[in-house]
Design an enzyme around this catalytic site. Structure first.
Site, PDB file in Angstrom:
ATOM      1  N   GLU A 287       0.903  -1.171  -0.096  1.00  0.00           N
ATOM      2  CA  GLU A 287      -0.201   0.017  -0.089  1.00  0.00           C
ATOM      3  C   GLU A 287       0.970   1.232  -0.238  1.00  0.00           C
ATOM      4  O   GLU A 287       1.913   1.339   0.414  1.00  0.00           O
ATOM      5  CB  GLU A 287      -0.858  -0.067   1.137  1.00  0.00           C
ATOM      6  CG  GLU A 287      -1.889  -1.151   1.385  1.00  0.00           C
ATOM      7  CD  GLU A 287      -2.866  -1.070   0.238  1.00  0.00           C
ATOM      8  OE1 GLU A 287      -3.264  -0.086  -0.317  1.00  0.00           O
ATOM      9  OE2 GLU A 287      -3.732  -1.770   0.181  1.00  0.00           O
ATOM     10  N   CYS A 288       0.241   2.203  -0.656  1.00  0.00           N
ATOM     11  CA  CYS A 288       1.094   3.390  -0.552  1.00  0.00           C
ATOM     12  C   CYS A 288       0.899   4.184   0.782  1.00  0.00           C
ATOM     13  O   CYS A 288      -0.224   3.804   1.492  1.00  0.00           O
ATOM     14  CB  CYS A 288       0.759   4.470  -1.791  1.00  0.00           C
ATOM     15  SG  CYS A 288      -0.859   4.905  -1.617  1.00  0.00           S
ATOM     16  N   GLY A 289       1.503   5.233   1.082  1.00  0.00           N
ATOM     17  CA  GLY A 289       1.446   5.888   2.436  1.00  0.00           C
ATOM     18  C   GLY A 289       0.001   6.636   2.489  1.00  0.00           C
ATOM     19  O   GLY A 289      -0.240   6.724   3.786  1.00  0.00           O
ATOM     20  N   MET A 290      -0.525   6.888   1.460  1.00  0.00           N
ATOM     21  CA  MET A 290      -1.970   7.564   1.510  1.00  0.00           C
ATOM     22  C   MET A 290      -3.074   6.553   2.390  1.00  0.00           C
ATOM     23  O   MET A 290      -3.540   6.831   3.088  1.00  0.00           O
ATOM     24  CB  MET A 290      -2.310   7.638  -0.020  1.00  0.00           C
ATOM     25  CG  MET A 290      -3.876   8.137   0.433  1.00  0.00           C
ATOM     26  SD  MET A 290      -4.891   8.857  -1.361  1.00  0.00           S
ATOM     27  CE  MET A 290      -3.619   8.291  -2.648  1.00  0.00           C
ATOM     28  N   HIS A 291      -2.718   5.245   2.123  1.00  0.00           N
ATOM     29  CA  HIS A 291      -3.619   4.187   2.992  1.00  0.00           C
ATOM     30  C   HIS A 291      -2.973   3.427   4.046  1.00  0.00           C
ATOM     31  O   HIS A 291      -3.686   2.460   4.594  1.00  0.00           O
ATOM     32  CB  HIS A 291      -4.144   3.199   1.813  1.00  0.00           C
ATOM     33  CG  HIS A 291      -4.563   3.532   0.481  1.00  0.00           C
ATOM     34  ND1 HIS A 291      -5.611   4.445   0.531  1.00  0.00           N
ATOM     35  CD2 HIS A 291      -4.123   3.600  -0.736  1.00  0.00           C
ATOM     36  CE1 HIS A 291      -5.902   4.668  -0.504  1.00  0.00           C
ATOM     37  NE2 HIS A 291      -4.995   4.255  -1.484  1.00  0.00           N
TER      38      HIS A 291
END
Length: 105
Positions: free
Chosen positions: A85-89
């Protein structure tokens, strides 16, 4: 948006979730890829042209590549990294890690 059909780590994702005081809404949680594209075409929703070039999941330039035939939708993300997952999630996980680092002294 995030969908349950995007892999094992998202299969139990709720429609609504709380993350460190933030309310996250996942309105497409129960849609599959076919439903997404059907909606895009029926309603003439603009989409990223990289999808037409084989990118089934798009993130930043360093962690995204076109997927190959037969690969999972998110296989083109994060390469050989352990990340999924990217940092946004992953806001809550980052906060927990930061707290762990700050409490060592």
């Amino acid at each position: 948006g995030r969908r349950r059909s995007q892999g094992a780590q998202r299969q139990q994702m709720p429609t609504l979730e709380k993350d460190a005081g933030r309310l996250k809404i996942n309105p497409l949680a129960y849609w599959d890829l076919e439903t997404v594209w059907q909606y895009i075409h029926e309603h003439q929703v603009p989409y990223n042209a990289l999808h037409d070039r084989g990118y089934s999941s798009i993130g930043d330039v360093m962690n995204t590549r076109p997927t190959r035939p037969g690969e999972a939708e998110r296989a083109g993300r994060f390469g050989s990294s352990q990340e999924t997952e990217c940092g946004m999630h992953t806001h809550l996980a980052r906060l927990s890690a930061q707290k762990g680092l700050g409490s060592t002294g």
